[in-house]
Design a protein around this motif. Structure first.
Motif, PDB file in Angstrom:
ATOM      1  N   GLU A  41       0.831  -1.201   0.000  1.00 57.10           N
ATOM      2  CA  GLU A  41       0.000   0.000   0.000  1.00 57.10           C
ATOM      3  C   GLU A  41       0.872   1.261   0.000  1.00 57.10           C
ATOM      4  O   GLU A  41       0.638   2.202  -0.767  1.00 57.10           O
ATOM      5  N   HIS A  42       1.878   1.281   0.869  1.00 57.32           N
ATOM      6  CA  HIS A  42       2.780   2.436   0.920  1.00 57.32           C
ATOM      7  C   HIS A  42       3.571   2.559  -0.384  1.00 57.32           C
ATOM      8  O   HIS A  42       3.804   3.675  -0.865  1.00 57.32           O
ATOM      9  N   ALA A  43       3.956   1.434  -0.954  1.00 58.75           N
ATOM     10  CA  ALA A  43       4.691   1.470  -2.219  1.00 58.75           C
ATOM     11  C   ALA A  43       3.829   2.047  -3.336  1.00 58.75           C
ATOM     12  O   ALA A  43       4.319   2.798  -4.197  1.00 58.75           O
ATOM     13  N   ALA A  44       2.534   1.727  -3.334  1.00 54.97           N
ATOM     14  CA  ALA A  44       1.617   2.267  -4.340  1.00 54.97           C
ATOM     15  C   ALA A  44       1.489   3.785  -4.192  1.00 54.97           C
ATOM     16  O   ALA A  44       1.469   4.528  -5.189  1.00 54.97           O
ATOM     17  N   LYS A  45       1.414   4.254  -2.950  1.00 52.11           N
ATOM     18  CA  LYS A  45       1.331   5.700  -2.705  1.00 52.11           C
ATOM     19  C   LYS A  45       2.629   6.395  -3.120  1.00 52.11           C
ATOM     20  O   LYS A  45       2.605   7.501  -3.681  1.00 52.11           O
ATOM     21  N   ALA A  46       3.757   5.751  -2.851  1.00 55.04           N
ATOM     22  CA  ALA A  46       5.051   6.308  -3.261  1.00 55.04           C
ATOM     23  C   ALA A  46       5.137   6.372  -4.782  1.00 55.04           C
ATOM     24  O   ALA A  46       5.639   7.350  -5.351  1.00 55.04           O
ATOM     25  N   ARG A  47       4.655   5.330  -5.448  1.00 53.89           N
ATOM     26  CA  ARG A  47       4.624   5.311  -6.916  1.00 53.89           C
ATOM     27  C   ARG A  47       3.823   6.481  -7.468  1.00 53.89           C
ATOM     28  O   ARG A  47       4.284   7.201  -8.371  1.00 53.89           O
ATOM     29  N   ASP A  48       2.624   6.689  -6.929  1.00 53.07           N
ATOM     30  CA  ASP A  48       1.753   7.757  -7.429  1.00 53.07           C
ATOM     31  C   ASP A  48       2.377   9.129  -7.204  1.00 53.07           C
ATOM     32  O   ASP A  48       2.329   9.995  -8.093  1.00 53.07           O
ATOM     33  N   ALA A  49       2.970   9.327  -6.013  1.00 56.87           N
ATOM     34  CA  ALA A  49       3.576  10.630  -5.705  1.00 56.87           C
ATOM     35  C   ALA A  49       4.801  10.877  -6.580  1.00 56.87           C
ATOM     36  O   ALA A  49       4.988  11.986  -7.105  1.00 56.87           O
ATOM     37  N   ALA A  50       5.636   9.857  -6.751  1.00 52.17           N
ATOM     38  CA  ALA A  50       6.830  10.015  -7.588  1.00 52.17           C
ATOM     39  C   ALA A  50       6.451  10.264  -9.043  1.00 52.17           C
ATOM     40  O   ALA A  50       7.063  11.088  -9.732  1.00 52.17           O
ATOM     41  N   ASN A  51       5.430   9.576  -9.500  1.00 53.41           N
ATOM     42  CA  ASN A  51       4.966   9.749 -10.880  1.00 53.41           C
ATOM     43  C   ASN A  51       4.412  11.155 -11.096  1.00 53.41           C
ATOM     44  O   ASN A  51       4.660  11.795 -12.125  1.00 53.41           O
ATOM     45  N   ARG A  52       3.658  11.667 -10.101  1.00 53.44           N
ATOM     46  CA  ARG A  52       3.120  13.028 -10.189  1.00 53.44           C
ATOM     47  C   ARG A  52       4.251  14.053 -10.199  1.00 53.44           C
ATOM     48  O   ARG A  52       4.218  15.031 -10.962  1.00 53.44           O
ATOM     49  N   SER A  53       5.265  13.812  -9.385  1.00 50.22           N
ATOM     50  CA  SER A  53       6.420  14.708  -9.345  1.00 50.22           C
ATOM     51  C   SER A  53       7.133  14.735 -10.696  1.00 50.22           C
ATOM     52  O   SER A  53       7.554  15.790 -11.171  1.00 50.22           O
ATOM     53  N   LEU A  54       7.233  13.579 -11.320  1.00 52.45           N
ATOM     54  CA  LEU A  54       7.873  13.485 -12.634  1.00 52.45           C
ATOM     55  C   LEU A  54       7.063  14.211 -13.705  1.00 52.45           C
ATOM     56  O   LEU A  54       7.627  14.799 -14.638  1.00 52.45           O
ATOM     57  N   GLN A  55       5.750  14.182 -13.597  1.00 50.70           N
ATOM     58  CA  GLN A  55       4.909  14.893 -14.563  1.00 50.70           C
ATOM     59  C   GLN A  55       5.137  16.400 -14.485  1.00 50.70           C
ATOM     60  O   GLN A  55       5.047  17.105 -15.495  1.00 50.70           O
ATOM     61  N   LEU A  56       5.445  16.887 -13.279  1.00 51.77           N
ATOM     62  CA  LEU A  56       5.680  18.317 -13.083  1.00 51.77           C
ATOM     63  C   LEU A  56       7.118  18.701 -13.377  1.00 51.77           C
ATOM     64  O   LEU A  56       7.410  19.861 -13.709  1.00 51.77           O
ATOM     65  N   ASP A  57       8.027  17.742 -13.216  1.00 51.44           N
ATOM     66  CA  ASP A  57       9.446  17.992 -13.502  1.00 51.44           C
ATOM     67  C   ASP A  57      10.025  16.726 -14.123  1.00 51.44           C
ATOM     68  O   ASP A  57      10.499  15.826 -13.428  1.00 51.44           O
ATOM     69  N   THR A  58       9.981  16.661 -15.433  1.00 53.62           N
ATOM     70  CA  THR A  58      10.366  15.435 -16.151  1.00 53.62           C
ATOM     71  C   THR A  58      11.851  15.130 -16.055  1.00 53.62           C
ATOM     72  O   THR A  58      12.282  14.028 -16.401  1.00 53.62           O
ATOM     73  N   THR A  59      12.650  16.086 -15.588  1.00 52.70           N
ATOM     74  CA  THR A  59      14.108  15.871 -15.513  1.00 52.70           C
ATOM     75  C   THR A  59      14.581  15.514 -14.106  1.00 52.70           C
ATOM     76  O   THR A  59      15.775  15.439 -13.866  1.00 52.70           O
TER      77      THR A  59
END
Length: 426
Positions: A77-95
């Motif tokens: 569950e925590h890994a899924a939340k980490a995935r979503d947050a990291a993915n959202r961060s990447l969408q805002l800063d692709t580099t």
């Protein structure tokens, strides 16, 4: 002089100056208001889109929670939340190298989820291909390394933790995982070196001594094992009964009768129920003390309860050999080898029995195999650990099969060959 005209002119000038000031104030006010409006719009847009750093912080927290969780469902569950947050961060800063690393780490943990999606698999592949480990913070490398280690990706775990360790930050925290990674990767000298450093940084920590014991057990380095087990006992680590029993066993093997007896008595005193489950150790100690009749009685009891007890079978053969009954001894040593073909002591004892019976050629072959096993088992143990850490590696299993085939241990070689073939067919 026409004072009225001059007064009127001055009045007109004052009016003009005041008008200019009003326009200037109006321009400044309008400009400031425009700038404030732009700033407000910027922040509103940012709030609507989200903040890359905000999501990055959230990903870090969730990944750490996943790493710290022992309960699988909660970890996922925590890994899924980490995935979503990291993915959202990447969408805002692709580099962002940090966001990409945290995404790869969280997805690595999520592979254990039966509902792990096909798109997540591709996402993980993409994230791994874009890793820029040297550009990431030490804390992120440490947490990612832990996640990769948990997921069985020891190569990536090693890369992340090695880079983090080189920076002289969080050394103790990083070492606790890096030692385990290096052991799984069969880097035994590195394990010993890193364990020494961790033992200095955290004197009460059991892990460096446990890892050191694993290495010396693989190498059958008996003297070093005795020292290591004593260090574990000093620290009151978990499994005290098992550690003290292992200490007794090693002391018996090196022939330290008095010390073995002392530790055995301590085990009986502190954990009598545990000691009762290890009658073979008592029998070996009695044999080492020259109490052959007591040894024979206890061995009879053990074999009556468990005919395949390796230690009891070995002792039975040794008792026959001590009484110059080489032929009877051979039968028990052959049985021992049948049950455990890699048992180097069994081949040595069978060689001794052959020698006593005048079968010099057979004795020579068994003693040679004994020497080869001693030399090869350390490498074989390391290879088997690599195989256990990588369930899809057919090549390492083929190499293990070849090693056992060279030693003449055909049944074990066939087992590893079957494993390699099964992986290749997948």
């Amino acid at each position: 002089m026409n004072w009225s005209k001059e007064k009127a002119a001055r009045f007109d000038q004052q009016i003009a100056a005041e008008e200019a000031k009003r326009w200037k104030r109006a321009w400044i006010t309008t400009t400031v208001a425009g700038l404030l409006l732009l700033v407000l719009i910027f922040f509103l847009l940012r709030m609507m889109r989200g903040d890359s750093e905000f999501y990055l912080k959230q990903a870090r927290q969730e990944l750490q929670a996943a790493n710290n969780s022992d309960e699988v469902t909660l970890k996922l569950e925590h890994a899924a939340k980490a995935r979503d947050a990291a993915n959202r961060s990447l969408q805002l800063d692709t580099t962002s190298p940090a966001a990409n690393l945290l995404l790869a780490a969280s997805l690595a943990i999520r592979q254990d989820d039966p509902n792990f999606r096909i798109e997540e698999t591709q996402m993980l592949i993409d994230a791994k291909s874009k890793l820029a480990i040297k550009d990431c913070k030490t804390l992120d490398l440490w947490q990612a390394g832990v996640a990769f280690f948990y997921s069985g990706d020891n190569q990536l775990a090693d890369e992340a933790l090695t880079e983090a360790f080189s920076r002289n930050e969080l050394r103790a925290e990083i070492l606790n995982t890096l030692i385990q990674v290096r052991y799984d990767r069969a880097s035994e000298n590195s394990v010993l070196e890193l364990s020494q450093e961790l033992a200095k940084l955290e004197p009460d920590n059991c892990l460096p001594w446990i890892a050191t014991a694993y290495v010396y057990e693989d190498r059958q380095a008996l003297e070093q094992l005795v020292t290591t087990y004593r260090e574990l006992l000093k620290r009151n680590c978990e499994g005290q009964d098992m550690t003290r029993w292992k200490l007794v066993e090693r002391l018996i093997e090196i022939g330290s009768v008095s010390e073995a007896e002392t530790e055995w008595n301590l085990l009986n005193e502190k954990s009598p129920e545990f000691a009762k489950t290890r009658p073979s150790t008592n029998a070996k100690l009695l044999y080492l003390q020259g109490k052959n009749e007591e040894t024979r009685i206890l061995v009879d009891e053990i074999l009556s309860a468990d005919p395949d007890d390796l230690d009891a079978i070995q002792l039975r053969g040794q008792l026959y050999l001590a009484n110059d009954k080489a032929t009877d001894a051979m039968a028990y040593f052959r049985r021992l080898i049948e049950l455990d073909p890699t048992h180097p002591q069994a081949h040595y004892l069978l060689g001794q029995a052959y020698s006593k019976a005048g079968m010099r050629e057979e004795a020579k072959q068994e003693l040679a195999l004994h020497e080869r096993l001693l030399n090869e088992l350390v490498q074989l143990h390391a290879m088997e650990r690599n195989a256990a850490a990588d369930s899809n590696n057919a090549q390492i299993r083929l190499a293990i099969a070849q090693k056992y085939e060279e030693l003449g241990l055909h049944k074990i070689a066939e087992y590893w060959l079957q494993q390699a073939n099964a992986i290749s067919r997948q």
